[in-house]
Design an enzyme around this catalytic site. Sequence first.
Site, PDB file in Angstrom:
ATOM      1  N   LYS A 186       1.422  -1.500  -0.047  1.00 22.53           N
ATOM      2  CA  LYS A 186       0.416   0.205  -0.069  1.00 22.53           C
ATOM      3  C   LYS A 186       1.230   0.740  -0.135  1.00 22.53           C
ATOM      4  O   LYS A 186       2.419   0.994  -0.098  1.00 22.53           O
ATOM      5  CB  LYS A 186      -0.889  -0.080   1.260  1.00 22.53           C
ATOM      6  CG  LYS A 186      -2.158  -0.981   1.036  1.00 22.53           C
ATOM      7  CD  LYS A 186      -3.174  -1.166  -0.186  1.00 22.53           C
ATOM      8  CE  LYS A 186      -4.301  -1.661   0.659  1.00 22.53           C
ATOM      9  NZ  LYS A 186      -3.993  -3.492   0.665  1.00 22.53           N
TER      10      LYS A 186
HETATM   11  C1  LIG Z   1      -5.702  -4.218   0.974  1.00 21.86           C
HETATM   12  C2  LIG Z   1      -7.426  -4.176   0.927  1.00 21.86           C
HETATM   13  C3  LIG Z   1      -7.980  -4.746   2.031  1.00 21.86           C
HETATM   14  C4  LIG Z   1      -7.498  -4.848   3.467  1.00 21.86           C
HETATM   15  O1  LIG Z   1      -6.465  -4.822   3.325  1.00 21.86           O
HETATM   16  P1  LIG Z   1      -5.283  -5.490   4.366  1.00 21.86           P
HETATM   17  O2  LIG Z   1      -4.927  -4.853   5.392  1.00 21.86           O
HETATM   18  O3  LIG Z   1      -4.331  -6.780   3.462  1.00 21.86           O
HETATM   19  O4  LIG Z   1      -6.180  -6.818   5.327  1.00 21.86           O
HETATM   20  C5  LIG Z   1      -9.159  -4.258   1.573  1.00 21.86           C
HETATM   21  N1  LIG Z   1      -9.704  -4.015   0.856  1.00 21.86           N
HETATM   22  C6  LIG Z   1      -9.541  -3.210  -0.346  1.00 21.86           C
HETATM   23  C7  LIG Z   1      -9.755  -3.155  -1.782  1.00 21.86           C
HETATM   24  C8  LIG Z   1      -7.753  -3.868  -0.798  1.00 21.86           C
HETATM   25  O5  LIG Z   1      -7.291  -3.673  -1.263  1.00 21.86           O
END
Ligand SMILES: *Cc1c(COP(=O)(O)O)cnc(C)c1O
Length: 376
Positions: A186
């Site tokens: 991210k």
């Molecule tokens: C990354 C992501 C999540 C969840 O994040 P995690 O921290 O990996 O549990 C939820 N929704 C979207 C659209 C994502 O890209």
Amino acid sequence: MKDSTISIPLARPDITEVEIAAVTDVLRTPFLSLGPKVAEFEQALARYAGVEYAVAVNSGTSALHLIVKGLGLKAGDEMITTPFSFVASANCALFEGATPVFVDIDPRTLNVDVSLIEGALTPRTRAILAVDVFGHPAEWEALERLAKRHGLWLIEDSAEAIGARYRGRMAGSFGDAAVFAFYPNKQITTGEGGVILTNNEQLAGRCRSMANQGRGKAGQWLQHERLGYNFRLSDIHCALGLAQLSRIDEILQRRSRVAQAYARRLQGMQGLHVPSAAGHVDVSWFVYVIRLSSRFTQADRDVVMSRLRDKGIACSNYFAPIHLQPPYRALGYQPGDFPVTEGIAQRTIALPFFNQLSDEQMDRVVTVLRQALESL
Ligand SMILES: *Cc1c(COP(=O)(O)O)cnc(C)c1O
């Protein structure tokens, strides 16, 4: 994946001495969890998104789960969402026995096609969960009007969109509650982590309690007012997050520059659609996903991806439609149910995209991509 042969990865966190010092400092204190960094990180995130309350948790998925539970969704309730997303944005309803009801996406933004929502409402609909896909905000004004008109909760999955704006308003500030996520791919990372953002004091309180074993406000160690989980984020993670957040403008600018540099290199390349922003939004670049034009097939796309990988260039088919994953097929979803999602998902390729991606690496990606396309 043949990791040993990959020379250009898909994603890489941007970690500097600032982050390393911040984490090391926490390790010199006795407060590795439930210490001061958690509240500091939460306050910084709330300020950044422009909301009242932030509750840090151990993942974006946990954040979505607690919102769904905190809003009281349960078996028999329906939640409108899209199948073109990461699986957690639909799973969060299933965790609570609620039913995700999918609607298709707008091919221009890859976000929910708001015009399809009213056709999917039933007397059981309780919530709309819209995703800011790849950092491009959904149509929040239309979603807010719709949610209000039908008395529905509105949830923003902004896991991919920290720092994005919709008509000047920050992603993470829409609806009744929103999430950011901090996995290392991210825009900013805590290793693992996520946050719930809301202006609803009650919801924030419920989520905070559920994330901490159901403890009450006074936080008495062995007093559990409700069924809770351990979804806490530690001070080590929060110190990393604070350091990343202190650099977020620089980080987002660099990502935006890499996206522009790709766009320049890909300009005019035949058979390709490159990502862009609708006029009224500022994208926060999460990934760089191109797609082959509709004259190509999924098999063509897969050939291009294996050519890239053969040359050591990581790539991915962002996203695989959620409704075609086994737990959703078991609910009765089938190929053909969401033609826009499926058509796009068959032709996407996420290219290597991270802050430190060099001009030479980008040149190489684009050269191999061009050769692969010409060979089809
Ligand atoms: C990354 C992501 C999540 C969840 O994040 P995690 O921290 O990996 O549990 C939820 N929704 C979207 C659209 C994502 O890209």
